[in-house]
Design an enzyme around this catalytic site. Structure first.
Site, PDB file in Angstrom:
ATOM      1  N   ARG A  17      13.421  -8.184   2.381  1.00 25.88           N
ATOM      2  CA  ARG A  17      12.975  -8.827   1.190  1.00 25.88           C
ATOM      3  C   ARG A  17      14.395  -8.823   0.173  1.00 25.88           C
ATOM      4  NH1 ARG A  17       9.397  -9.708   4.056  1.00 25.88           N
ATOM      5  NH2 ARG A  17       7.082  -9.743   3.463  1.00 25.88           N
TER       6      ARG A  17
ATOM      7  N   CYS B  33       2.201  -9.606  -1.695  1.00 29.57           N
ATOM      8  CA  CYS B  33       2.208  -8.139  -2.021  1.00 29.57           C
ATOM      9  C   CYS B  33       3.073  -7.929  -3.419  1.00 29.57           C
ATOM     10  CB  CYS B  33       3.014  -7.432  -0.847  1.00 29.57           C
ATOM     11  SG  CYS B  33       2.063  -7.592   0.750  1.00 29.57           S
TER      12      CYS B  33
HETATM   13  N1  EPU Z   1      -3.525  -1.470   5.279  1.00 33.31           N
HETATM   14  C1  EPU Z   1      -4.511  -0.660   4.962  1.00 33.31           C
HETATM   15  N2  EPU Z   1      -5.110  -1.055   3.817  1.00 33.31           N
HETATM   16  C2  EPU Z   1      -4.642  -2.010   3.142  1.00 33.31           C
HETATM   17  C3  EPU Z   1      -3.742  -2.837   3.550  1.00 33.31           C
HETATM   18  C4  EPU Z   1      -3.007  -2.515   4.680  1.00 33.31           C
HETATM   19  O1  EPU Z   1      -4.750   0.496   5.381  1.00 33.31           O
HETATM   20  O2  EPU Z   1      -5.467  -2.133   1.887  1.00 33.31           O
HETATM   21  C5  EPU Z   1      -2.667  -1.057   6.657  1.00 33.31           C
HETATM   22  C6  EPU Z   1      -3.021  -1.892   7.644  1.00 33.31           C
HETATM   23  O3  EPU Z   1      -4.178  -1.695   8.320  1.00 33.31           O
HETATM   24  C7  EPU Z   1      -1.884  -1.944   8.781  1.00 33.31           C
HETATM   25  C8  EPU Z   1      -0.685  -1.620   7.547  1.00 33.31           C
HETATM   26  O4  EPU Z   1      -1.420  -1.062   6.527  1.00 33.31           O
HETATM   27  O5  EPU Z   1      -2.062  -0.740   9.567  1.00 33.31           O
HETATM   28  C9  EPU Z   1       0.177  -2.723   7.172  1.00 33.31           C
HETATM   29  O6  EPU Z   1      -0.524  -3.679   6.441  1.00 33.31           O
HETATM   30  P1  EPU Z   1      -0.350  -5.361   6.885  1.00 33.31           P
HETATM   31  O7  EPU Z   1      -0.365  -5.554   8.285  1.00 33.31           O
HETATM   32  O8  EPU Z   1      -1.285  -6.043   5.978  1.00 33.31           O
HETATM   33  O9  EPU Z   1       1.163  -5.421   6.544  1.00 33.31           O
HETATM   34  P2  EPU Z   1       1.878  -5.202   5.184  1.00 33.31           P
HETATM   35  O10 EPU Z   1       3.080  -4.010   5.685  1.00 33.31           O
HETATM   36  O11 EPU Z   1       1.122  -4.803   4.165  1.00 33.31           O
HETATM   37  C10 EPU Z   1       3.529  -7.131   5.285  1.00 33.31           C
HETATM   38  C11 EPU Z   1       4.222  -7.780   4.391  1.00 33.31           C
HETATM   39  C12 EPU Z   1       3.333  -9.090   3.918  1.00 33.31           C
HETATM   40  C13 EPU Z   1       3.212  -9.995   5.254  1.00 33.31           C
HETATM   41  C14 EPU Z   1       2.414  -9.124   6.304  1.00 33.31           C
HETATM   42  C15 EPU Z   1       2.411  -9.635   7.338  1.00 33.31           C
HETATM   43  C16 EPU Z   1       5.439  -6.522   2.733  1.00 33.31           C
HETATM   44  C17 EPU Z   1       5.531  -5.762   1.258  1.00 33.31           C
HETATM   45  N3  EPU Z   1       4.466  -7.211   2.923  1.00 33.31           N
HETATM   46  O12 EPU Z   1       2.412  -6.619   4.770  1.00 33.31           O
HETATM   47  O13 EPU Z   1       4.333 -10.121   3.044  1.00 33.31           O
HETATM   48  O14 EPU Z   1       2.376 -11.210   5.059  1.00 33.31           O
HETATM   49  O15 EPU Z   1       3.274  -7.703   6.504  1.00 33.31           O
HETATM   50  O16 EPU Z   1       3.454  -9.602   8.499  1.00 33.31           O
HETATM   51  O17 EPU Z   1       6.570  -6.547   3.598  1.00 33.31           O
HETATM   52  C18 EPU Z   1       4.508 -10.453   0.913  1.00 33.31           C
HETATM   53  O18 EPU Z   1       5.812 -10.153   0.935  1.00 33.31           O
HETATM   54  O19 EPU Z   1       3.988 -10.686  -0.337  1.00 33.31           O
HETATM   55  C19 EPU Z   1       3.577 -10.242   1.910  1.00 33.31           C
HETATM   56  C20 EPU Z   1       2.236 -10.371   1.515  1.00 33.31           C
END
Ligand code: EPU
Length: 303
Positions: free
Chosen positions: A177, A226
């Site tokens: 990012r 996010c």
């Molecule tokens: N989780 C929770 N509760 C929540 C959300 C997530 O416990 O409310 C846990 C999930 O269960 C999982 C972990 O946190 O174990 C990671 O969650 P997720 O797989 O949704 O991925 P993320 O790290 O929250 C990142 C990117 C997203 C992208 C997803 C999928 C960032 C800040 N976010 O989210 O990108 O879509 O991976 O690859 O890097 C964005 O950049 O705006 C964005 C949405």
């Protein structure tokens, strides 16, 4: 900000600019938040250096808006005019494994256009809203894919030199990012190199990513994706969730019930509401985890 000088408006129009006076920018952003300003839609890339020169000469501050999907704009009358690239036609040109894309192109449509030519690799990006330029600036990524991995060169208006330049290989730096572009550089076009893959296989990858996204993200609500970057080795969403903050609101700005790192506009949220919510959540995470979360969404502030 409004441009009142008819000579300046005429000079901009002569450079192919579409001048839209007093636009509500809430309509131009996925969060549905933002005040009013003149919007200057740039139809000819090559006229950008002259457009910016004219604005600077007239002491009209400007900001550049891409697809409006990863940004939080202030309320009220904005202290800048807003520049935005108009879509070119065609906006995707393919030759072999090389793809030339206009930065105003829609990211998802670019991915599917390439898929139809048996060019893949970007399946994970399919549900990321916004333009190709916006994706480039942030090095957008999802499900193991980030756009930077495919970039060979970028045509960019460099604010520092006031010129359009082509940046290649070692001049480009894509991290999580984060990219090496200056905040006021304007990405115009990009050349990507994509791996060959059968259309059907790409479609299957797209289907899987879409399913994952639908299951975990509030896609039918107004958001900017996010809000915070993930801290090294951690997950902002998980920490906010563990603190029990899902559903926490300031006015109509609310931590999503589905994904705690998505903050949604549940009605008529203002930028002030959203910023207060961001600050509150950041403080809570700092207090309980000792982690300082950094915004992923671009917040337009007066500086
Ligand atoms: N989780 C929770 N509760 C929540 C959300 C997530 O416990 O409310 C846990 C999930 O269960 C999982 C972990 O946190 O174990 C990671 O969650 P997720 O797989 O949704 O991925 P993320 O790290 O929250 C990142 C990117 C997203 C992208 C997803 C999928 C960032 C800040 N976010 O989210 O990108 O879509 O991976 O690859 O890097 C964005 O950049 O705006 C964005 C949405």
């Amino acid at each position: 900000m409004r441009i009142n000088d008819p000579n300046l408006i005429a000079a901009l129009v002569a450079l192919g600019v579409e001048h839209r006076a007093g636009v509500s920018l809430a309509q131009e952003t996925s969060l549905g938040i933002g005040g009013d300003s003149d919007l200057l839609r740039v139809h000819r890339h090559d006229s950008l250096p002259e457009i910016v020169r004219l604005l600077r000469q007239a002491r009209v501050p400007y900001r550049f808006l891409g697809g409006g999907t990863n940004v939080l704009l202030p309320d009220g009358e904005l202290p800048w005019v807003v520049l935005q690239l108009a879509r070119q036609d065609p906006d995707v040109r393919i030759e072999g494994n090389t793809v030339d894309v206009d930065c105003a192109a829609d990211l998802g449509r670019m991915v599917t256009t390439c898929a139809k030519h048996d060019l893949g690799g970007m399946e994970g990006l399919i549900g990321v809203p916004g333009t190709v330029g916006g994706a480039l600036r942030m090095n957008a990524g999802a499900y193991g894919t980030q756009i930077g991995s495919f970039v060979r060169e970028v045509k960019v208006y460099r604010a520092a030199s006031g010129q359009i330049e082509i940046l290649r290989g070692a001049e480009l730096n894509f991290e999580y990012r984060h990219t090496s572009f200056a905040p006021n550089d304007i990405m115009l076009a990009v050349r990507l190199e994509l791996p060959s893959k059968p259309y059907r296989q790409i479609l299957e990858g797209i289907r899987i990513c879409n399913e994952k996204r639908r299951a975990s993200q509030p896609l039918n609500q107004k958001s900017a994706g996010c809000i915070f970057k993930n801290p090294p080795g951690g997950s902002a969403g998980r920490m906010i969730d563990e603190l029990g903050l899902k559903g926490h609101s300031v006015g109509d700005a609310r931590v999503s019930d589905r994904h705690a790192n998505f903050f949604v506009n549940a009605g008529h949220a203002s930028a002030k509401d959203m910023l207060e919510l961001i600050d509150y959540v950041r403080r809570q995470v700092r207090e309980h985890y000792g982690v300082e979360l950094e915004e992923e969404v671009i917040v337009w502030k007066e500086s």
